[in-house]
Scaffold this motif. Sequence first.
Motif: not given
Length: 391
Positions: A8, A75, A78-79, A82, A125, A129, A185-186, A189-191
Motif C-alpha cells: 500500500k 479519511n 477515502v470513503k 470508494r 488520496i 500517499k 480500493l485495497y 486506503s490507509f491501515d
Amino acid sequence: MIKTLFDKNNNTAILLAGILAIVVGVGVARFAFTSLLPSMLEDFLSLTYAGLLASCNFAGYLAGAVFSIFIKDINTKVKYFRIGMILSILTTLVLATTTNETLWLISRIIAGFGSAMVLIVGGAIVMVKLNFESKTKAMGIHFSGIGFAIVISELLSQYVLKKGTWADAWLALSLFAFILTFYTLYILSFDTVVKQEVVKHPLSKSIFSPYVILLILAYFTEGVGFVVQGTFLPDIINSLEGLEGYGNLGWLIVGIAGIPSSILWMRLAHTYGSVNVIIIAMALQIIGILIPAMSSNILLNLLSGALYGSTFIGLVALFLNLGGHLAGKNPVVLMGSMTAAYGIGQVGAPLYSIALIDYFGNYHSTLYVTACIVFVGIVFLLYAKRIEKLK
C-alpha cells in the motif's frame, strides 16, 4: 515484483492503482459512452437524446467536483472515493440491463458524480500517499490515466462489438470495472485512521482580481472546447463522406495522444510560463475542432483526434496548477470557482450542439461555434497577460 504491487505504501503500486481507478471512473463511467455512441445511434439513441445524456453526465460531474472541494478530512475522502468507484460500476450496469430512458438519464447524472469522486478525490488520496520529493511530476503520471482510460475502454468496447451488441459491451465494461476495483480500493486506503491537521486561512476577496476573473472565464471556454469532441468525435468522423467506420480509430488516437500530454505540457509551462503554454494548447485545440468542418481527408481527421487528445487533459492540468499557484494558502474558493466555470461550459455545450445539429443536419455549425468560443478564451488570456504586464 508481485509483493511490491500489493504494498500500500509503494509508489509504483499507488500510481498503478490511481491509473486503474481512472480507467474505471473516467474510462468506463464516462468515455466508454463516446466510444459506443455510433453503435447506440444505430438502433436506440437519437443524437438529441445522446446530447441530453452527455449534459446530465457533466451536470453530475460538476456537482461532484464542487462537493469534493469541501471534503477536508482524508479519511472521509477515502470513503467518498470508494462510493465513486461503486457508483461507476452500478451506473454502467444500468446501461447494460435496461433501455428505460429515465433510468439512463438518472444513471448518467450519478455516473458523473462518481467520476468526480474517482478523479478528484482519488487524485487527492494518491497525492497524500505518494512518497516523492516532487509530487507534481508524479501527478502528471497519475493523470496520464485519462489517456489510458480512453484507450482501454475503446479497445474493450470494440472487441465486444465484433461479437455482440452495445449492451454486451456495457456488461463487459461493468465486469471489467468490478475486477479492477478490488485492487484500487485495497491500495488507495490507509491501515489506520490518518490524523490530518486542517489549517483554516481567512478568505480574501482580493484573490478575484481582473486577472483571475479572466482566467476563470477562459477556463469556462475550455470546458466548452472539451465537450463537443469528447462526446461526439467518433460520430463526427463517421458522418464525413468516405470516412464511415473510421470514427473509433480517431477516438483511439485521442487516448494514445492523451497519455503523455499532461507531463509534456507541464514541463513546457515550467519553461515558458503557464499562460503562454495554455494559449498555444488552446490554439492547437481550435485547429483540431475545425478540421472535420473543413476537410474529409482521413489523415487530417485522425490528426484532429490527436490534437484533441494531446490538449484537453493537459489544459485541465495547466489551468488548475496555475489556479492553485495563484490561490496560495486558500485554494478552495478559487478552485471551486474554476471548476464550476469549466463545469457550466461542459453542461451547456451538448445542449447548443444538439440544437445546431438538429437545425442544420450536420456537425459543421457546432464545430464553428465551439472553435469561436475557445478563441474567445484565448482573447481573455491575452488580455489577462496585458493586465499583468501593466502592474
